[in-house]
Every structure is written in C-alpha cells, then in structure tokens.
Write an enzyme that holds these catalytic residues in place. Structure first.
Site, PDB file in Angstrom:
ATOM      1  N   CYS A  62      66.325  49.739  44.368  1.00  0.00           N
ATOM      2  CA  CYS A  62      67.397  49.607  43.535  1.00  0.00           C
ATOM      3  C   CYS A  62      68.595  50.106  44.175  1.00  0.00           C
ATOM      4  CB  CYS A  62      66.749  50.471  42.282  1.00  0.00           C
ATOM      5  SG  CYS A  62      67.221  52.167  42.687  1.00  0.00           S
TER       6      CYS A  62
ATOM      7  N   CYS B 201      68.825  55.184  42.915  1.00  0.00           N
ATOM      8  CA  CYS B 201      67.752  56.306  42.477  1.00  0.00           C
ATOM      9  C   CYS B 201      68.257  57.177  43.657  1.00  0.00           C
ATOM     10  CB  CYS B 201      66.487  55.912  42.493  1.00  0.00           C
ATOM     11  SG  CYS B 201      65.595  55.551  43.923  1.00  0.00           S
TER      12      CYS B 201
ATOM     13  N   CYS C  86      66.390  56.026  46.897  1.00  0.00           N
ATOM     14  CA  CYS C  86      67.333  55.156  47.830  1.00  0.00           C
ATOM     15  C   CYS C  86      68.630  55.753  48.079  1.00  0.00           C
ATOM     16  CB  CYS C  86      67.773  54.081  46.473  1.00  0.00           C
ATOM     17  SG  CYS C  86      66.362  52.999  46.536  1.00  0.00           S
TER      18      CYS C  86
ATOM     19  N   CYS D 186      45.454  41.547  51.739  1.00  0.00           N
ATOM     20  CA  CYS D 186      45.515  42.785  52.387  1.00  0.00           C
ATOM     21  C   CYS D 186      44.294  43.579  52.034  1.00  0.00           C
ATOM     22  CB  CYS D 186      46.723  43.360  52.004  1.00  0.00           C
ATOM     23  SG  CYS D 186      46.969  45.044  52.466  1.00  0.00           S
ATOM     24  N   HIS D 187      43.933  44.465  52.793  1.00  0.00           N
ATOM     25  CA  HIS D 187      42.776  45.326  52.569  1.00  0.00           C
ATOM     26  C   HIS D 187      43.120  46.176  51.156  1.00  0.00           C
ATOM     27  CE1 HIS D 187      38.897  46.959  54.313  1.00  0.00           C
ATOM     28  NE2 HIS D 187      38.988  47.584  53.144  1.00  0.00           N
ATOM     29  N   THR D 188      44.275  46.335  51.022  1.00  0.00           N
ATOM     30  CA  THR D 188      44.506  47.079  49.844  1.00  0.00           C
ATOM     31  C   THR D 188      44.082  46.466  48.522  1.00  0.00           C
ATOM     32  OG1 THR D 188      46.020  48.283  50.857  1.00  0.00           O
ATOM     33  CG2 THR D 188      46.366  48.488  48.439  1.00  0.00           C
TER      34      THR D 188
ATOM     35  N   CYS E 132      61.694  54.195  46.773  1.00  0.00           N
ATOM     36  CA  CYS E 132      62.332  53.957  45.708  1.00  0.00           C
ATOM     37  C   CYS E 132      61.404  54.269  44.413  1.00  0.00           C
ATOM     38  CB  CYS E 132      62.874  52.534  45.511  1.00  0.00           C
ATOM     39  SG  CYS E 132      63.587  52.033  44.044  1.00  0.00           S
TER      40      CYS E 132
ATOM     41  N   CYS F   8      53.629  42.583  53.525  1.00  0.00           N
ATOM     42  CA  CYS F   8      52.868  44.011  53.565  1.00  0.00           C
ATOM     43  C   CYS F   8      52.523  44.311  54.972  1.00  0.00           C
ATOM     44  CB  CYS F   8      51.673  44.085  52.550  1.00  0.00           C
ATOM     45  SG  CYS F   8      51.000  45.697  52.987  1.00  0.00           S
TER      46      CYS F   8
ATOM     47  N   ARG G 235      58.619  52.902  39.483  1.00  0.00           N
ATOM     48  CA  ARG G 235      57.412  53.462  39.917  1.00  0.00           C
ATOM     49  C   ARG G 235      56.460  53.585  38.954  1.00  0.00           C
ATOM     50  NH1 ARG G 235      52.855  53.796  41.211  1.00  0.00           N
ATOM     51  NH2 ARG G 235      51.995  54.508  43.009  1.00  0.00           N
TER      52      ARG G 235
ATOM     53  N   HIS H  38      49.878  41.159  47.029  1.00  0.00           N
ATOM     54  CA  HIS H  38      51.004  42.025  46.872  1.00  0.00           C
ATOM     55  C   HIS H  38      51.811  41.428  48.415  1.00  0.00           C
ATOM     56  CE1 HIS H  38      48.261  44.712  49.112  1.00  0.00           C
ATOM     57  NE2 HIS H  38      49.105  44.799  50.021  1.00  0.00           N
ATOM     58  N   GLU H  39      51.230  40.240  48.842  1.00  0.00           N
ATOM     59  CA  GLU H  39      51.920  40.022  50.203  1.00  0.00           C
ATOM     60  C   GLU H  39      52.440  38.511  49.975  1.00  0.00           C
ATOM     61  OE1 GLU H  39      50.020  41.756  54.175  1.00  0.00           O
ATOM     62  OE2 GLU H  39      49.199  39.605  53.901  1.00  0.00           O
TER      63      GLU H  39
ATOM     64  N   ARG I  47      43.895  38.009  59.006  1.00  0.00           N
ATOM     65  CA  ARG I  47      44.686  37.732  57.926  1.00  0.00           C
ATOM     66  C   ARG I  47      44.029  36.384  57.317  1.00  0.00           C
ATOM     67  NH1 ARG I  47      45.614  42.206  56.116  1.00  0.00           N
ATOM     68  NH2 ARG I  47      47.451  43.063  55.293  1.00  0.00           N
TER      69      ARG I  47
HETATM   70  P1  NAD Z   1      41.376  45.340  57.845  1.00  0.00           P
HETATM   71  O1  NAD Z   1      40.178  45.299  57.129  1.00  0.00           O
HETATM   72  O2  NAD Z   1      42.121  44.116  58.232  1.00  0.00           O
HETATM   73  O3  NAD Z   1      41.216  46.489  59.095  1.00  0.00           O
HETATM   74  C1  NAD Z   1      40.648  47.508  59.042  1.00  0.00           C
HETATM   75  C2  NAD Z   1      39.974  47.587  60.556  1.00  0.00           C
HETATM   76  O4  NAD Z   1      39.436  49.180  60.829  1.00  0.00           O
HETATM   77  C3  NAD Z   1      38.774  46.795  60.703  1.00  0.00           C
HETATM   78  O5  NAD Z   1      39.053  46.017  62.293  1.00  0.00           O
HETATM   79  C4  NAD Z   1      37.730  47.773  61.003  1.00  0.00           C
HETATM   80  O6  NAD Z   1      36.578  47.187  61.654  1.00  0.00           O
HETATM   81  C5  NAD Z   1      38.385  48.864  61.435  1.00  0.00           C
HETATM   82  N1  NAD Z   1      37.505  50.082  61.052  1.00  0.00           N
HETATM   83  C6  NAD Z   1      36.787  50.513  59.991  1.00  0.00           C
HETATM   84  N2  NAD Z   1      36.265  51.542  60.133  1.00  0.00           N
HETATM   85  C7  NAD Z   1      36.475  52.205  61.353  1.00  0.00           C
HETATM   86  C8  NAD Z   1      36.091  53.305  61.876  1.00  0.00           C
HETATM   87  N3  NAD Z   1      35.421  54.064  61.278  1.00  0.00           N
HETATM   88  N4  NAD Z   1      36.642  53.527  63.205  1.00  0.00           N
HETATM   89  C9  NAD Z   1      37.620  52.494  63.839  1.00  0.00           C
HETATM   90  N5  NAD Z   1      37.830  51.332  63.204  1.00  0.00           N
HETATM   91  C10 NAD Z   1      37.332  51.254  61.818  1.00  0.00           C
HETATM   92  O7  NAD Z   1      42.249  46.143  56.765  1.00  0.00           O
HETATM   93  P2  NAD Z   1      43.969  46.187  56.853  1.00  0.00           P
HETATM   94  O8  NAD Z   1      44.454  45.142  55.830  1.00  0.00           O
HETATM   95  O9  NAD Z   1      44.519  46.209  58.267  1.00  0.00           O
HETATM   96  O10 NAD Z   1      44.484  47.419  56.298  1.00  0.00           O
HETATM   97  C11 NAD Z   1      44.005  48.754  56.685  1.00  0.00           C
HETATM   98  C12 NAD Z   1      44.311  50.003  56.056  1.00  0.00           C
HETATM   99  O11 NAD Z   1      45.845  50.130  55.936  1.00  0.00           O
HETATM  100  C13 NAD Z   1      43.731  49.864  54.786  1.00  0.00           C
HETATM  101  O12 NAD Z   1      43.094  51.186  54.150  1.00  0.00           O
HETATM  102  C14 NAD Z   1      44.859  49.380  53.827  1.00  0.00           C
HETATM  103  O13 NAD Z   1      44.580  49.832  52.361  1.00  0.00           O
HETATM  104  C15 NAD Z   1      45.999  50.317  54.542  1.00  0.00           C
HETATM  105  N6  NAD Z   1      47.188  49.919  54.321  1.00  0.00           N
HETATM  106  C16 NAD Z   1      48.362  50.768  54.009  1.00  0.00           C
HETATM  107  C17 NAD Z   1      49.851  50.215  53.670  1.00  0.00           C
HETATM  108  C18 NAD Z   1      50.724  51.428  53.578  1.00  0.00           C
HETATM  109  O14 NAD Z   1      51.678  51.017  53.155  1.00  0.00           O
HETATM  110  N7  NAD Z   1      50.497  52.772  53.905  1.00  0.00           N
HETATM  111  C19 NAD Z   1      49.838  48.944  53.834  1.00  0.00           C
HETATM  112  C20 NAD Z   1      48.983  48.065  53.960  1.00  0.00           C
HETATM  113  C21 NAD Z   1      47.542  48.573  54.203  1.00  0.00           C
HETATM  114  N1  AHE Z   2      47.267  53.816  44.215  1.00  0.00           N
HETATM  115  C1  AHE Z   2      46.666  54.307  45.213  1.00  0.00           C
HETATM  116  C2  AHE Z   2      47.426  54.528  46.571  1.00  0.00           C
HETATM  117  C3  AHE Z   2      47.636  53.098  47.193  1.00  0.00           C
HETATM  118  C4  AHE Z   2      48.702  53.074  48.285  1.00  0.00           C
HETATM  119  O1  AHE Z   2      48.809  54.122  48.943  1.00  0.00           O
HETATM  120  N2  AHE Z   2      49.723  52.019  48.209  1.00  0.00           N
HETATM  121  C5  AHE Z   2      50.515  52.314  49.434  1.00  0.00           C
HETATM  122  C6  AHE Z   2      50.631  50.801  49.970  1.00  0.00           C
HETATM  123  S1  AHE Z   2      49.069  50.036  50.373  1.00  0.00           S
HETATM  124  C7  AHE Z   2      49.841  48.400  50.553  1.00  0.00           C
HETATM  125  O2  AHE Z   2      48.904  47.744  51.225  1.00  0.00           O
HETATM  126  C8  AHE Z   2      51.945  52.627  48.869  1.00  0.00           C
HETATM  127  O3  AHE Z   2      52.906  51.899  48.978  1.00  0.00           O
HETATM  128  N3  AHE Z   2      52.015  53.775  48.292  1.00  0.00           N
HETATM  129  C9  AHE Z   2      53.161  54.350  47.800  1.00  0.00           C
HETATM  130  C10 AHE Z   2      52.835  54.269  46.396  1.00  0.00           C
HETATM  131  O4  AHE Z   2      54.165  54.645  45.703  1.00  0.00           O
HETATM  132  O5  AHE Z   2      52.211  53.492  45.806  1.00  0.00           O
HETATM  133  C11 AHE Z   2      46.141  56.046  44.980  1.00  0.00           C
HETATM  134  O6  AHE Z   2      45.508  56.523  45.700  1.00  0.00           O
HETATM  135  O7  AHE Z   2      46.471  56.261  43.771  1.00  0.00           O
HETATM  136 ZN    ZN Z   3      49.114  45.562  51.768  1.00  0.00          ZN
END
Ligand code: NAD
Ligand code: AHE
Ligand code: ZN
Length: 375
Positions: free
Chosen positions: A97, A100, A103, A45-47, A111, A175, A115, A67-68, A370
C-alpha cells in the site's frame, strides 16, 4: 435474487481434502479500490495444496484458491488511479500500500493494510465478490483467487508488468520465483563466495538455487528425498546433492563436514519442522543463518537447543522472498525477459482449468516442478 455483474469459470475448493470442483460462479464487479482481472494463467504452488489439504489454520471453505497468477485488467472500481483497462498484472498475496506502518519500515515487506480481511477470505470492505449460482458466498484466498478465469483484486495487490512478457511463464513470479530468489537476495543478502544448503528442491527450492547462483555463492548443496530433482537442480546451479535417506548416521554432521564447518546460509523449502531443525543446525557456528521458507501445518512447532543460537546461528523466516510486490515484481519480470533468470524449464506441465486436479496429482507424486493452468 441479486443482480451479479458476470459469470466466470472457477475451480472451487468446496471442502478440505476433496478435489477442486470446476464450475461456473457469479462474480460481482470491482468496488472502491478494486480491480477486475481476467486471469490468463496460474501456477499451482505447494501452499495451495497445503490449504486444500486442511493443514492451514487459516484455511476456509468454500473458497477459490490460487495465488500465482497473471492476467489483464478488464475493469476498475471507483478511486482506482494506478491501473487501467488493458494493463497486464500479477496479483500479490503480499500487497504494497506504501502507506501503512509496515510499508514505511524498510525492514519488512509485510504490508498489513488489508491483512485481516485477506485472512478471512474477504475483500477489504469485508465482503466477497464470488458466489455460487445459487447465491451462496464463496471466499477469496490470499487476496488473489487465481483459480478463477476472472477475479476481483485490490489495486494495492496488483503489480503492473510489461506487456510483452508471456503470462504462462511470468505467473510463476507471483509466488515461487520471487519467493526463492528473494529469500537469497532480500532476506539472507547472500555474499559472493558463500556456502549454502537448500532443503527441498521443488518449485521454491530451485529458485533459491537460482538466486544463490545469481548472488555468486561458491557451494550450493541441495537436499531432497526425491532424487529425480537432481537434474533440474544441477542445471540451476546446485554443486552437491545429498539424499538424506542415503546418509548413514547424523545428517547434520554429514552436512557440516560437506560444507567445511557448516553453511553460511541454509534454506528450508520443505515445510517440514524436522528439516527446519536440521537446516538450523547445519548452519555455521558463529555466523550461519537459517531461513525458513516452508509453511508448516497447524500445530507444528520448531525446536532446537538454545545453545545452537547462543553459539551464533540465527533462525529467520521470509514471506514472498521479502519482496515489495508493486516495486519488485516488475523488475523480476524484466530479469526474466532479459535472460538474467530462467523460468521455462521449471514449468514442467501445463493444463486447462478443467484438468487442474491433475496438477495437484503431479505435485503429490513428485513428478512436476511447477504445473501452470492456462486459461
Ligand atoms: P514442492 O512440493 O514443489 O517442493 C517440496 C520439495 O521438498 C519436494 O522436492 C520434496 O521432495 C522435498 N521434500 C519433502 N520432504 C523432504 C524432506 N524431509 N527432506 C528433504 N526434502 C524434502 O513445494 P514448493 O511449491 O516448492 O513449496 C515448498 C514449501 O514452501 C511449501 O511448504 C510451501 O508452502 C512453501 N512456500 C512458502 C512461501 C513463503 O512465502 N514463505 C512461498 C511459497 C511456498
Ligand atoms: N496461513 C498460514 C500460513 C501461510 C503462510 O505462511 N503464507 C505465506 C505465503 S506462502 C505462499 O506460497 C505468507 O506470506 N505468510 C505471511 C502472511 O501474512 O500470511 C498459517 O499458518 O496461518
Ligand atoms: Zn505460493
């Protein structure tokens, strides 16, 4: 020297900004409430890249990222009652859980029971199960560490899934799939006939698009600076594509016109705070909601004129698509197995653990959606 229960092969993030190092590591067996999992596959994942790059304020090294994942239970620690050897599982970075304060509140999936230790790269008892062959501790990551052939995971952070589902596909539900679809269904609760804009057509954004189609959205605008994402996004339901680098003038005005007044729902799946602002401002006056999914680097902040909110737009966020993992993940696996959602085309590359850094290269170059490591 301590007696370690086993050795396993892992990709270790030794230092920020350096490629992962593939090596044998020690792994201690599961303690109270913990489960030993043999990983069969893991997505990248990008994360993971975000943390490896050093941009994550919670990033710690050395650690085993990932994490995936999906795998099989090989041993359970004392007190584990809901899982047994042979069960197929998906690790959950957002555990469940069921006890908590979080939850018990239906308004959140976050949850909090483990954490704090999870954020320190430790198991709930405050220690790590991983170490180098020299005996130096290696940290866990997001409670999962799926970039190891075997990992120890808390029982409350494992979803038990059906045994006929292929690991190398359902790992993505750990994820990306759940985050994208869940952002639409659980967080935004998109209604039939909605207009939506998705920023970032990567591994998450495509699943937002797939969720929007499932929810019956009428217009699904995709925005990405990489036009090679168009074909896949169209296949998953995108109705209009916008490349910001090809728009003359103001992108917000362009998107508002395209959606006939602004979108009912917008989603950021880029992690870029400038894009997040555009997403908020492209939401419809009076009722538009903008959902932040992307994870922004340490120090980055979002901004807009408060007038944007005063005039009825809301800014929201979602982690793991608002899903409660032990309850929801097995259902999403069923959706995949029943053909209700698609996963296979988004897994554009697979590789062995030894080649995991190629998966990161493919992400950087924008060639992959992916990459999945198959053990
Ligand atoms: P990825 O690299 O597969 O996709 C990102 C996409 O964004 C790419 O296609 C890229 O070309 C595009 N992009 C980059 N800059 C851009 C811009 N300025 N304008 C338009 N498009 C742009 O990444 P991913 O795995 O899809 O993850 C995407 C984001 O989601 C990451 O920041 C990741 O950390 C986050 N994420 C968050 C959660 C969550 O639970 N909140 C879960 C998973 C991933
Ligand atoms: N640790 C980072 C933030 C990372 C983050 O936001 N993680 C998401 C999942 S990304 C999965 O690809 C998330 O679940 N956040 C809730 C949590 O409790 O972490 C920071 O900025 O400190
Ligand atoms: Zn992820």
């Amino acid at each position: 020297k301590e007696d370690h229960n086993m050795r396993t092969r892992a990709a270790v993030a030794v230092e920020a900004g350096k490629p992962l190092e593939i090596m044998d590591v020690n792994l201690d067996g599961p303690r109270e409430g913990e489960v030993l999992v043999e990983m069969k596959a893991t997505g990248i994942c990008h994360t993971d890249e975000f943390t490896l790059s050093g941009a994550d304020p919670e990033g710690l090294f050395p650690a085993i990222l990932g994490h995936e994942g999906a795998g099989v239970v090989v041993d359970v620690g004392p007190g584990v009652t809901t899982l047994k050897k042979g069960d197929h599982v998906i690790p959950l970075y957002t555990p469940e859980c069921r006890e908590c304060e979080y939850c018990l509140n239906p308004k959140t999936n976050l949850c909090q029971s483990i954490r704090s230790t999870q954020g320190q790269g430790l198991m709930p008892d405050g220690t790590s199960r991983f170490s180098t062959l020299d005996g130096d501790p290696i940290l866990h990551y997001m409670g999962c560490s799926t970039f190891a052939n075997h990992s120890v995971v808390p029982e409350i952070a494992l979803a038990k899934v059906r045994e006929d589902a292929p690991f190398e596909k359902i790992c993505y539900i750990g994820c990306g799939v759940t985050t994208g679809i869940g952002a639409v269904i659980n967080t935004a609760k998109v209604e039939i006939g909605s207009r939506a804009i998705v920023f970032g057509l990567g591994g998450i954004g495509l699943n937002v698009i797939q969720g929007l189609r499932l929810a019956g959205a009428d217009q699904i605008v995709g925005v990405d600076i990489n036009p090679s994402k168009v074909e896949m996004a169209t296949r998953f339901g995108m109705t209009d594509f916008v490349n910001p680098t090809e728009v003359d003038g103001d992108l917000v005005a362009y998107l508002v016109a395209l959606t006939k007044g602004g979108a009912d729902y917008t989603f950021d799946a880029t992690g870029n705070v400038g894009v997040m602002r555009t997403a908020l401002e492209a939401a419809h006056k009076g009722w538009g909601e903008s959902i932040i999914i992307g994870v922004a680097p340490a120090g980055a902040e979002i901004s807009t004129r408060p007038f944007q909110l005063v005039t009825g737009r809301s800014w929201r966020g979602t982690a793991f698509g608002g899903a409660r993992g032990r309850t929801d993940v097995p259902k999403i696996v069923d959706w995949y197995m029943d053909g209700k959602i698609e996963i296979d085309p988004m897994i554009t590359h697979t590789m062995g653990l030894d080649d995991i850094n190629k998966g990161f290269d493919l992400m950087h170059s924008g060639e992959s959606i992916r990459s999945v490591v198959i053990y």
